[in-house]
Design an enzyme around this catalytic site. Structure first.
Site, PDB file in Angstrom:
ATOM      1  N   GLU A  39       0.830  -1.341   0.084  1.00 14.47           N
ATOM      2  CA  GLU A  39      -0.078  -0.034  -0.267  1.00 14.47           C
ATOM      3  C   GLU A  39       0.910   1.352  -0.075  1.00 14.47           C
ATOM      4  O   GLU A  39       0.478   2.126  -0.467  1.00 14.47           O
ATOM      5  CB  GLU A  39      -0.996  -0.067   1.247  1.00 14.47           C
ATOM      6  CG  GLU A  39      -1.893  -1.174   1.048  1.00 14.47           C
ATOM      7  CD  GLU A  39      -2.865  -1.040  -0.045  1.00 14.47           C
ATOM      8  OE1 GLU A  39      -3.127   0.102  -0.651  1.00 14.47           O
ATOM      9  OE2 GLU A  39      -3.611  -1.994  -0.313  1.00 14.47           O
ATOM     10  N   TYR A 121      -6.443   5.666   4.825  1.00 11.53           N
ATOM     11  CA  TYR A 121      -6.866   4.601   3.996  1.00 11.53           C
ATOM     12  C   TYR A 121      -5.898   3.442   4.304  1.00 11.53           C
ATOM     13  O   TYR A 121      -6.518   2.460   4.356  1.00 11.53           O
ATOM     14  CB  TYR A 121      -6.244   5.319   2.499  1.00 11.53           C
ATOM     15  CG  TYR A 121      -6.064   4.086   1.369  1.00 11.53           C
ATOM     16  CD1 TYR A 121      -7.365   3.445   0.894  1.00 11.53           C
ATOM     17  CD2 TYR A 121      -4.920   3.683   1.115  1.00 11.53           C
ATOM     18  CE1 TYR A 121      -7.251   2.455   0.098  1.00 11.53           C
ATOM     19  CE2 TYR A 121      -4.623   2.797   0.125  1.00 11.53           C
ATOM     20  CZ  TYR A 121      -5.791   2.255  -0.438  1.00 11.53           C
ATOM     21  OH  TYR A 121      -5.391   1.118  -1.353  1.00 11.53           O
ATOM     22  N   ASP A 139     -10.028   5.166  -1.322  1.00  6.97           N
ATOM     23  CA  ASP A 139      -8.851   5.908  -2.148  1.00  6.97           C
ATOM     24  C   ASP A 139      -9.713   6.351  -3.284  1.00  6.97           C
ATOM     25  O   ASP A 139     -10.970   6.266  -3.619  1.00  6.97           O
ATOM     26  CB  ASP A 139      -7.779   4.839  -2.439  1.00  6.97           C
ATOM     27  CG  ASP A 139      -8.326   3.706  -3.302  1.00  6.97           C
ATOM     28  OD1 ASP A 139      -9.477   3.611  -3.456  1.00  6.97           O
ATOM     29  OD2 ASP A 139      -7.138   2.972  -3.892  1.00  6.97           O
TER      30      ASP A 139
END
Length: 362
Positions: A39, A121, A139
């Site tokens: 991520e 997020y 996102d």
């Protein structure tokens, strides 16, 4: 927020994800370190570009302990090409915190948010994928999908709207399948309901629930708030030449500033006796006669090729303002003609005449 419509998308998305999910290296397991690293790398970066970096990074730092101990030079070399190098430094800082905890990751959004470099997020992604927490990871892909499903023209860069959508989605998460639902939303937004192209509604598992498709507004969504217009300013820079020589106005001390406050920080230019090019300290190469300023007030002309003079001789004079205080364009700046004769140079110092004073347009 239409939570009921969002909840109706859960089962179709889960069924579709089981058969259409891309094979990605970070989906091989639910290890928090792997999910977190992917991520961090995927922020502002395409999936295909990250694949190779992810494999090389794991080979050099297979766990948080290895990443925490990695020399910074090696860390930045591994990150080279991904950009945003502060992400790599924050990642190592986070790894050191986790290593100090014995390698144990927090399993709640609140605990994850307390770690360096982790925002809402990333915290939602780790909590849902690794720990099956009902925490949405919202996102750009998820915002786009939801804007079309709900036919919502609220700007997606509105912080309050994003927070409301995160709460509404989190309330819809299916127990035991939180990670799959998070990844299904991401996958749909990345492949079928993608950005900068027409949505592939024929392949969408939730097309029947999509209000934007029904209303014909899918291509117009999502909406972003309009950007503030940039303010252009014009400033006049005066260049005085005499017999092939150029006058200059350089600060004797301090810095030369315009009304907007741009500064060269006492920068002095190297000027040959027969070819001058500096008119004022805030315009280090102002031979064209005009210097552009942005709304921030920084003078674009300071990014010139002029360099500090280190070899002043009788034939290559460094001259400066006749007074010691910082010269200012809007007050009577002094100028000096370049010449091989130091005495002549001293006699040439004069205040700029009134007609030559720079005019600054508001």
């Amino acid at each position: 927020m239409d939570t009921q419509r969002l909840s109706q998308t859960v089962q179709p998305l889960l069924n579709w994800f089981r058969t259409h999910a891309r094979t990605l290296p970070w989906r091989a397991d639910r290890e928090p370190y792997h999910v977190w690293l992917s991520e961090i790398m995927l922020q502002q970066t395409r999936v295909e570009a990250v694949r190779g970096y992810y494999a090389r990074f794991l080979a050099a730092a297979p766990d948080v302990f290895a990443l925490a101990a990695l020399p910074e030079a090696q860390l930045l070399k591994l990150w080279e090409g991904l950009g945003y190098y502060n992400r790599a430094r924050k990642a190592q800082e986070c790894a050191r915190v986790i290593a100090a905890r014995g390698g144990v990751w927090p399993d709640t959004v609140e605990g994850l948010l307390a770690l360096p470099g982790i925002g809402p997020y990333t915290a939602g992604a780790i909590a849902s994928i690794c720990f099956e927490r009902p925490a949405a990871a919202v996102d750009g892909n998820v915002l786009r999908v939801c804007a079309r499903v709900l036919d919502d023209a609220t700007p997606i860069d509105n912080a309050a709207h994003k927070a409301a959508l995160t709460a509404a989605l989190s309330a819809c998460y299916p127990a035991g399948h939180c990670g799959d639902f998070t990844q299904a939303l991401m996958e749909l937004g990345a492949t079928v309901c993608g950005p900068n192209r027409a949505p592939q509604c024929a392949d969408c598992p939730i097309a029947a629930l999509c209000l934007a498709r029904a209303h014909g507004t899918a291509s117009a969504l999502p909406v972003k708030a309009p950007k503030r217009a940039k303010r252009a300013e014009e400033h006049t820079v005066f260049c005085l030449r005499c017999g092939g020589r150029t006058a200059d106005c350089l600060p004797g001390s301090g810095s030369c500033r315009t009304r907007r406050g741009c500064s060269t920080s006492s920068r002095r230019a190297h000027l040959p006796a027969d070819r001058g090019s500096v008119t004022c300290g805030c315009a280090a190469r102002a031979t064209a006669g005009t210097s552009s300023h942005t709304s921030s007030g920084r003078c674009a002309a300071t990014r010139s090729s002029a360099r500090p003079c280190r070899r002043a001789t009788a034939g290559q004079r460094r001259t400066s303002c006749a007074r010691r205080s910082p010269c200012r364009l809007r007050s009577g700046s002094f100028w000096r003609i370049h010449t091989e004769d130091p005495a002549a140079a001293a006699r040439s110092a004069r205040p700029l005449p009134a007609f030559a004073q720079p005019r600054i347009k508001a």
